[in-house]
Design a protein around this motif. Structure first.
Motif, PDB file in Angstrom:
ATOM      1  N   THR A  71       0.832  -1.205   0.000  1.00 57.22           N
ATOM      2  CA  THR A  71       0.000   0.000   0.000  1.00 57.22           C
ATOM      3  C   THR A  71       0.866   1.255   0.000  1.00 57.22           C
ATOM      4  O   THR A  71       0.453   2.293  -0.546  1.00 57.22           O
ATOM      5  N   LEU A  72       2.069   1.182   0.572  1.00 57.85           N
ATOM      6  CA  LEU A  72       2.975   2.328   0.534  1.00 57.85           C
ATOM      7  C   LEU A  72       3.592   2.492  -0.855  1.00 57.85           C
ATOM      8  O   LEU A  72       3.887   3.617  -1.279  1.00 57.85           O
ATOM      9  N   ILE A  73       3.797   1.383  -1.574  1.00 56.92           N
ATOM     10  CA  ILE A  73       4.228   1.483  -2.969  1.00 56.92           C
ATOM     11  C   ILE A  73       3.145   2.190  -3.783  1.00 56.92           C
ATOM     12  O   ILE A  73       3.429   3.087  -4.590  1.00 56.92           O
ATOM     13  N   ALA A  74       1.895   1.802  -3.575  1.00 60.32           N
ATOM     14  CA  ALA A  74       0.788   2.435  -4.297  1.00 60.32           C
ATOM     15  C   ALA A  74       0.685   3.914  -3.945  1.00 60.32           C
ATOM     16  O   ALA A  74       0.463   4.768  -4.831  1.00 60.32           O
ATOM     17  N   GLN A  75       0.829   4.247  -2.680  1.00 59.89           N
ATOM     18  CA  GLN A  75       0.777   5.649  -2.254  1.00 59.89           C
ATOM     19  C   GLN A  75       1.876   6.467  -2.934  1.00 59.89           C
ATOM     20  O   GLN A  75       1.631   7.561  -3.460  1.00 59.89           O
ATOM     21  N   ALA A  76       3.114   5.922  -2.927  1.00 59.41           N
ATOM     22  CA  ALA A  76       4.236   6.631  -3.543  1.00 59.41           C
ATOM     23  C   ALA A  76       4.029   6.772  -5.049  1.00 59.41           C
ATOM     24  O   ALA A  76       4.298   7.832  -5.633  1.00 59.41           O
ATOM     25  N   ALA A  77       3.546   5.719  -5.699  1.00 60.19           N
ATOM     26  CA  ALA A  77       3.331   5.766  -7.152  1.00 60.19           C
ATOM     27  C   ALA A  77       2.259   6.780  -7.515  1.00 60.19           C
ATOM     28  O   ALA A  77       2.394   7.521  -8.500  1.00 60.19           O
ATOM     29  N   ALA A  78       1.183   6.823  -6.751  1.00 63.08           N
ATOM     30  CA  ALA A  78       0.122   7.795  -7.033  1.00 63.08           C
ATOM     31  C   ALA A  78       0.625   9.220  -6.845  1.00 63.08           C
ATOM     32  O   ALA A  78       0.292  10.122  -7.629  1.00 63.08           O
ATOM     33  N   THR A  79       1.427   9.441  -5.815  1.00 64.27           N
ATOM     34  CA  THR A  79       1.987  10.768  -5.575  1.00 64.27           C
ATOM     35  C   THR A  79       2.922  11.170  -6.704  1.00 64.27           C
ATOM     36  O   THR A  79       2.870  12.296  -7.216  1.00 64.27           O
ATOM     37  N   LEU A  80       3.791  10.237  -7.118  1.00 59.89           N
ATOM     38  CA  LEU A  80       4.700  10.512  -8.229  1.00 59.89           C
ATOM     39  C   LEU A  80       3.924  10.739  -9.517  1.00 59.89           C
ATOM     40  O   LEU A  80       4.312  11.570 -10.343  1.00 59.89           O
ATOM     41  N   ASP A  81       2.822  10.025  -9.695  1.00 58.98           N
ATOM     42  CA  ASP A  81       2.021  10.206 -10.896  1.00 58.98           C
ATOM     43  C   ASP A  81       1.450  11.624 -10.959  1.00 58.98           C
ATOM     44  O   ASP A  81       1.435  12.244 -12.031  1.00 58.98           O
ATOM     45  N   GLU A  82       0.998  12.143  -9.825  1.00 61.05           N
ATOM     46  CA  GLU A  82       0.493  13.523  -9.816  1.00 61.05           C
ATOM     47  C   GLU A  82       1.609  14.512 -10.098  1.00 61.05           C
ATOM     48  O   GLU A  82       1.452  15.447 -10.895  1.00 61.05           O
ATOM     49  N   LEU A  83       2.765  14.306  -9.458  1.00 61.45           N
ATOM     50  CA  LEU A  83       3.894  15.214  -9.661  1.00 61.45           C
ATOM     51  C   LEU A  83       4.367  15.224 -11.110  1.00 61.45           C
ATOM     52  O   LEU A  83       4.804  16.254 -11.626  1.00 61.45           O
ATOM     53  N   SER A  84       4.293  14.077 -11.765  1.00 64.76           N
ATOM     54  CA  SER A  84       4.807  13.955 -13.137  1.00 64.76           C
ATOM     55  C   SER A  84       3.725  14.147 -14.182  1.00 64.76           C
ATOM     56  O   SER A  84       3.981  13.971 -15.375  1.00 64.76           O
ATOM     57  N   ASP A  85       2.514  14.457 -13.756  1.00 62.98           N
ATOM     58  CA  ASP A  85       1.380  14.628 -14.665  1.00 62.98           C
ATOM     59  C   ASP A  85       1.118  13.358 -15.466  1.00 62.98           C
ATOM     60  O   ASP A  85       0.942  13.383 -16.683  1.00 62.98           O
ATOM     61  N   GLY A  86       1.113  12.232 -14.744  1.00 60.04           N
ATOM     62  CA  GLY A  86       0.696  10.980 -15.355  1.00 60.04           C
ATOM     63  C   GLY A  86       1.797  10.155 -15.983  1.00 60.04           C
ATOM     64  O   GLY A  86       1.559   9.472 -16.974  1.00 60.04           O
ATOM     65  N   ARG A  87       3.019  10.151 -15.373  1.00 60.03           N
ATOM     66  CA  ARG A  87       4.129   9.422 -15.986  1.00 60.03           C
ATOM     67  C   ARG A  87       4.724   8.363 -15.065  1.00 60.03           C
ATOM     68  O   ARG A  87       5.873   7.953 -15.249  1.00 60.03           O
ATOM     69  N   ALA A  88       3.967   7.887 -14.105  1.00 61.07           N
ATOM     70  CA  ALA A  88       4.498   6.911 -13.150  1.00 61.07           C
ATOM     71  C   ALA A  88       4.054   5.496 -13.502  1.00 61.07           C
ATOM     72  O   ALA A  88       3.004   5.284 -14.114  1.00 61.07           O
ATOM     73  N   GLU A  89       4.870   4.525 -13.125  1.00 57.58           N
ATOM     74  CA  GLU A  89       4.509   3.115 -13.201  1.00 57.58           C
ATOM     75  C   GLU A  89       5.334   2.365 -12.168  1.00 57.58           C
ATOM     76  O   GLU A  89       6.296   2.915 -11.607  1.00 57.58           O
ATOM     77  N   VAL A  90       4.973   1.121 -11.891  1.00 56.22           N
ATOM     78  CA  VAL A  90       5.713   0.345 -10.891  1.00 56.22           C
ATOM     79  C   VAL A  90       5.958  -1.061 -11.420  1.00 56.22           C
ATOM     80  O   VAL A  90       5.148  -1.620 -12.166  1.00 56.22           O
ATOM     81  N   VAL A  91       7.102  -1.619 -11.026  1.00 55.53           N
ATOM     82  CA  VAL A  91       7.437  -3.010 -11.302  1.00 55.53           C
ATOM     83  C   VAL A  91       7.726  -3.664  -9.956  1.00 55.53           C
ATOM     84  O   VAL A  91       8.587  -3.196  -9.204  1.00 55.53           O
ATOM     85  N   LEU A  92       6.980  -4.721  -9.664  1.00 60.17           N
ATOM     86  CA  LEU A  92       7.030  -5.353  -8.355  1.00 60.17           C
ATOM     87  C   LEU A  92       7.766  -6.682  -8.413  1.00 60.17           C
ATOM     88  O   LEU A  92       7.711  -7.392  -9.412  1.00 60.17           O
ATOM     89  N   SER A  93       8.438  -7.023  -7.319  1.00 56.31           N
ATOM     90  CA  SER A  93       9.025  -8.358  -7.199  1.00 56.31           C
ATOM     91  C   SER A  93       9.221  -8.659  -5.720  1.00 56.31           C
ATOM     92  O   SER A  93       8.942  -7.829  -4.853  1.00 56.31           O
ATOM     93  N   SER A  94       9.731  -9.859  -5.453  1.00 56.94           N
ATOM     94  CA  SER A  94      10.028 -10.211  -4.061  1.00 56.94           C
ATOM     95  C   SER A  94      11.284  -9.520  -3.575  1.00 56.94           C
ATOM     96  O   SER A  94      11.512  -9.410  -2.379  1.00 56.94           O
TER      97      SER A  94
END
Length: 349
Positions: A71-94
């Protein structure tokens, strides 16, 4: 074929920001970084970079769902997406198993794939809905919400996968793409794409429309031998994280890697480089002149259906910091980014 720059954020931050600005100007698809304690924090770096760029996308490749709560990854990604005007994405792994060991975590008992699949659901749900109630095996929430909301209609959530086949299939079925690290042969990429497509088709998706990324150790320059020596210096460090099955798909005997891994584990970096033969260094990297790099990508990677090259650019600074070797002749990051733009990208348009 898209081209992206993946950095280890260990340079002075002003230099990293300048390189990201250059990658943006040159039309690179994205800038990624490892979300690991060993390096400077990518989220803060990319938040600053978002204000200085206009097109390039940002995100972790990869972020560990063991060390960073999803949920903190999602929070950070959403915040970065707003800052970048829609240019964020995430790649997850263990995550990096060596880093987990330094936290006293035995990756073998974390059920890594099951955890990643569940975390992908959590991140996707919180990004899409802004709230989540969930009772899973690893993560549990009751009415958790966030005011961090993305600008994009759908922030891409992808999986990092190396071993396969279940992880490749899971990426196709449950996420928006796959970043496969440290493979360099047609056999390895055919295996990846075959299983990724099976997962995507199971979910009713068109795999050709999804992100299929090759994350590779990369070094280029006008002097082929110098670029290959830079890559050779780092290959053992990266290859030590490759599972035996993946080494075999890349034509490498896992037993041949053991002395190199043992030397790294003992802190004998010079010995690790010495044991990494030029042949092994060239096999486990994309390196040489731009034309040599083009030829290997066209021969070993592109025909399989990979549509995204994710280049871990290796220069003298990284070789010095990680392996203690001085290779001043190696082209710096910005020079390599320009060479990629001028002499590699045009071969794939």
């Amino acid at each position: 074929m898209k081209f992206s720059y993946v950095m280890l954020p260990d340079y002075p931050l002003r230099e990293s920001l300048a390189s990201i600005r250059l990658a943006d100007e040159l039309g690179f698809h994205a800038c990624y970084a490892a979300d690991e304690t060993w390096h400077k924090d990518l989220w803060l770096l990319f938040a600053a970079a978002a204000q200085q760029t206009s097109r390039i996308r940002f995100g972790p490749s990869v972020s560990s769902v063991v060390l960073r709560e999803p949920t903190l990854i999602a929070q950070a990604a959403a915040t970065l997406d707003e800052l970048s005007d829609g240019r964020a994405e995430v790649v997850l792994s263990s995550g990096n198993f060596g880093l987990l060991a330094q936290y006293g975590i035995d990756w073998a008992v974390t059920k890594p794939l099951s955890r990643v699949k569940e975390a992908a659901h959590v991140v996707r749900t919180l990004l899409d809905d802004g709230a989540i109630t969930f009772d899973g095996e690893f993560f549990r929430y009751s009415g958790l919400f966030t005011f961090a909301r993305p600008v994009q209609e759908r922030v891409p959530v992808k999986l990092g996968a190396m071993r396969g086949p279940r992880s490749f299939r899971a990426a196709g079925e449950l996420s928006d793409g796959v970043h496969h690290a440290l493979s360099y042969t047609r056999e390895a990429y055919d295996y990846l794409v075959e299983n990724f497509r099976a997962g995507a088709e199971k979910a009713g998706k068109d795999p050709s429309s999804m992100d299929i990324g090759a994350w590779v150790v990369f070094a280029t320059g006008p002097d082929s031998a110098v670029a290959k020596e830079a890559a050779r210096s780092m290959v053992g460090l990266y290859a030590s994280s490759m599972p035996a099955e993946q080494l075999e798909r890349n034509g490498v005997d896992p037993g041949a890697m053991k002395p190199i891994v043992d030397a790294l584990g003992a802190g004998d970096l010079a010995r690790a480089v010495e044991l990494t033969t030029p042949e092994l260094g060239e096999r486990l990297s994309i390196s040489g002149t731009p034309e040599e790099c083009v030829a290997k990508i066209k021969r070993e990677i592109e025909p399989s259906g990979v549509n995204h090259m994710i280049l871990a650019v290796t220069d003298a600074t990284l070789v010095r910091q990680f392996m203690g070797r001085e290779l001043p002749e190696v082209a710096d990051v910005d020079t390599q980014l320009r060479l990629i733009h001028d002499r590699i990208m045009p071969a794939f348009t």
